[in-house]
Write a protein that holds these residues in place. Structure first.
Motif, PDB file in Angstrom:
ATOM      1  N   VAL A  86       0.836  -1.208   0.000  1.00 50.28           N
ATOM      2  CA  VAL A  86       0.000   0.000   0.000  1.00 50.28           C
ATOM      3  C   VAL A  86       0.868   1.256   0.000  1.00 50.28           C
ATOM      4  O   VAL A  86       0.637   2.187  -0.790  1.00 50.28           O
ATOM      5  CB  VAL A  86      -0.982  -0.012   1.192  1.00 50.28           C
ATOM      6  CG1 VAL A  86      -1.689   1.334   1.327  1.00 50.28           C
ATOM      7  CG2 VAL A  86      -1.991  -1.138   1.039  1.00 50.28           C
ATOM      8  N   SER A  90       1.101   3.903  -3.089  1.00 45.40           N
ATOM      9  CA  SER A  90       0.769   5.305  -2.807  1.00 45.40           C
ATOM     10  C   SER A  90       1.928   6.231  -3.150  1.00 45.40           C
ATOM     11  O   SER A  90       1.730   7.285  -3.771  1.00 45.40           O
ATOM     12  CB  SER A  90       0.396   5.474  -1.332  1.00 45.40           C
ATOM     13  OG  SER A  90      -0.744   4.715  -1.018  1.00 45.40           O
ATOM     14  N   LYS A 146      -9.324  -3.944  -0.015  1.00 42.76           N
ATOM     15  CA  LYS A 146      -9.731  -2.535  -0.110  1.00 42.76           C
ATOM     16  C   LYS A 146      -8.859  -1.782  -1.112  1.00 42.76           C
ATOM     17  O   LYS A 146      -9.366  -1.016  -1.926  1.00 42.76           O
ATOM     18  CB  LYS A 146      -9.663  -1.858   1.262  1.00 42.76           C
ATOM     19  CG  LYS A 146     -10.719  -2.332   2.231  1.00 42.76           C
ATOM     20  CD  LYS A 146     -10.794  -1.497   3.483  1.00 42.76           C
ATOM     21  CE  LYS A 146      -9.554  -1.600   4.311  1.00 42.76           C
ATOM     22  NZ  LYS A 146      -9.617  -0.875   5.599  1.00 42.76           N
ATOM     23  N   THR A 147      -7.570  -2.029  -1.067  1.00 41.41           N
ATOM     24  CA  THR A 147      -6.646  -1.353  -1.975  1.00 41.41           C
ATOM     25  C   THR A 147      -6.908  -1.760  -3.416  1.00 41.41           C
ATOM     26  O   THR A 147      -6.952  -0.907  -4.313  1.00 41.41           O
ATOM     27  CB  THR A 147      -5.186  -1.669  -1.590  1.00 41.41           C
ATOM     28  OG1 THR A 147      -4.983  -1.259  -0.235  1.00 41.41           O
ATOM     29  CG2 THR A 147      -4.202  -0.968  -2.501  1.00 41.41           C
ATOM     30  N   THR A 148      -7.094  -3.045  -3.658  1.00 42.86           N
ATOM     31  CA  THR A 148      -7.336  -3.498  -5.034  1.00 42.86           C
ATOM     32  C   THR A 148      -8.664  -2.972  -5.567  1.00 42.86           C
ATOM     33  O   THR A 148      -8.767  -2.645  -6.747  1.00 42.86           O
ATOM     34  CB  THR A 148      -7.267  -5.036  -5.152  1.00 42.86           C
ATOM     35  OG1 THR A 148      -8.201  -5.644  -4.272  1.00 42.86           O
ATOM     36  CG2 THR A 148      -5.864  -5.543  -4.867  1.00 42.86           C
ATOM     37  N   CYS A 149      -9.650  -2.841  -4.699  1.00 40.52           N
ATOM     38  CA  CYS A 149     -10.943  -2.282  -5.134  1.00 40.52           C
ATOM     39  C   CYS A 149     -10.839  -0.784  -5.410  1.00 40.52           C
ATOM     40  O   CYS A 149     -11.326  -0.306  -6.442  1.00 40.52           O
ATOM     41  CB  CYS A 149     -12.018  -2.545  -4.091  1.00 40.52           C
ATOM     42  SG  CYS A 149     -12.583  -4.262  -4.072  1.00 40.52           S
ATOM     43  N   ILE A 150     -10.214  -0.040  -4.506  1.00 40.82           N
ATOM     44  CA  ILE A 150     -10.077   1.409  -4.679  1.00 40.82           C
ATOM     45  C   ILE A 150      -9.365   1.740  -5.988  1.00 40.82           C
ATOM     46  O   ILE A 150      -9.784   2.617  -6.741  1.00 40.82           O
ATOM     47  CB  ILE A 150      -9.324   2.045  -3.492  1.00 40.82           C
ATOM     48  CG1 ILE A 150     -10.223   2.036  -2.245  1.00 40.82           C
ATOM     49  CG2 ILE A 150      -8.848   3.461  -3.812  1.00 40.82           C
ATOM     50  CD1 ILE A 150      -9.492   2.372  -0.955  1.00 40.82           C
ATOM     51  N   TRP A 151      -8.296   1.026  -6.280  1.00 40.51           N
ATOM     52  CA  TRP A 151      -7.474   1.327  -7.454  1.00 40.51           C
ATOM     53  C   TRP A 151      -7.847   0.483  -8.663  1.00 40.51           C
ATOM     54  O   TRP A 151      -7.172   0.546  -9.684  1.00 40.51           O
ATOM     55  CB  TRP A 151      -5.985   1.167  -7.123  1.00 40.51           C
ATOM     56  CG  TRP A 151      -5.526   2.229  -6.182  1.00 40.51           C
ATOM     57  CD1 TRP A 151      -5.248   2.080  -4.854  1.00 40.51           C
ATOM     58  CD2 TRP A 151      -5.330   3.601  -6.480  1.00 40.51           C
ATOM     59  NE1 TRP A 151      -4.890   3.289  -4.315  1.00 40.51           N
ATOM     60  CE2 TRP A 151      -4.929   4.239  -5.293  1.00 40.51           C
ATOM     61  CE3 TRP A 151      -5.452   4.362  -7.639  1.00 40.51           C
ATOM     62  CZ2 TRP A 151      -4.649   5.602  -5.232  1.00 40.51           C
ATOM     63  CZ3 TRP A 151      -5.165   5.720  -7.574  1.00 40.51           C
ATOM     64  CH2 TRP A 151      -4.772   6.322  -6.383  1.00 40.51           C
ATOM     65  N   ASN A 152      -8.917  -0.284  -8.553  1.00 42.35           N
ATOM     66  CA  ASN A 152      -9.381  -1.127  -9.651  1.00 42.35           C
ATOM     67  C   ASN A 152      -8.254  -2.032 -10.182  1.00 42.35           C
ATOM     68  O   ASN A 152      -8.002  -2.113 -11.376  1.00 42.35           O
ATOM     69  CB  ASN A 152      -9.974  -0.278 -10.781  1.00 42.35           C
ATOM     70  CG  ASN A 152     -10.820  -1.107 -11.721  1.00 42.35           C
ATOM     71  OD1 ASN A 152     -11.304  -2.178 -11.363  1.00 42.35           O
ATOM     72  ND2 ASN A 152     -10.982  -0.625 -12.940  1.00 42.35           N
TER      73      ASN A 152
END
Length: 174
Positions: A86, A90, A146-152
């Motif tokens: 993450v 970022s 969550k990270t994979t969903c946020i950043w597609n």
């Protein structure tokens, strides 16, 4: 090869085409940011390196964390790896968008269209048994959901491999 390997396993990664590998762990901007956030009791973690690859019409940034082993108790281990991915993602995006200095990023990576970049988060563990890879991969994917969903980023873009698999993926010397 990465220029500052911590151990023999890390020495095996590469060699990569000039300008295609960015050693995020050793970059000056990460050290400077780490000094700033450490004053507040936090620390900026990072993977070893980012690797740019172009395949067909796809541009991919591999975020690679290399480990020599994994403990039997995986909870804190997975949490640490999650934080490294993450923070690395970022920091890379902040640098690419020029929110942090781009000075250390290779030109080919700066020129990449960030909107169409694919990302792969790769945990490479030197001596990890083949039969345990999928279980660890599933746990890491859940930790990064969550990270994979946020950043597609595709769920299948979180990959856990051992030395043998890393060679097959072209991440290290044959």
């Amino acid at each position: 090869m990465i220029s500052n390997p911590k151990n023999d396993f890390e020495r095996l990664f590469g060699p990569y085409q000039d300008g295609y590998c960015f050693e995020i762990e050793n970059c000056q901007i990460r050290r400077a940011l780490n000094n700033r956030v450490s004053k507040h009791g936090a620390g900026l973690k990072s993977a070893e390196f980012l690797l740019y690859k172009a395949k067909s019409n796809k541009q991919i940034i591999y975020i690679v964390e290399a480990r020599t082993n994994a403990p039997k108790q995986l909870d804190s281990y997975i949490s640490e790896i999650q934080e490294k991915f993450v923070d690395s993602l970022s920091l890379f995006i902040a640098m690419h968008l020029n929110r942090q200095s781009q000075a250390e990023l290779p030109e080919i990576i700066i020129q990449a269209n960030i909107a169409s970049l694919d990302f792969k988060m790769v945990l490479a563990i030197e001596k990890y048994p083949d039969d345990l890879l999928s279980d660890l991969q599933d746990k890491l994917r859940k930790a990064l959901i969550k990270t994979t969903c946020i950043w597609n980023i595709g769920f299948d873009s979180v990959i856990v491999i051992n030395e043998k698999s890393a060679r097959k993926h072209g991440l290290m010397n044959s």
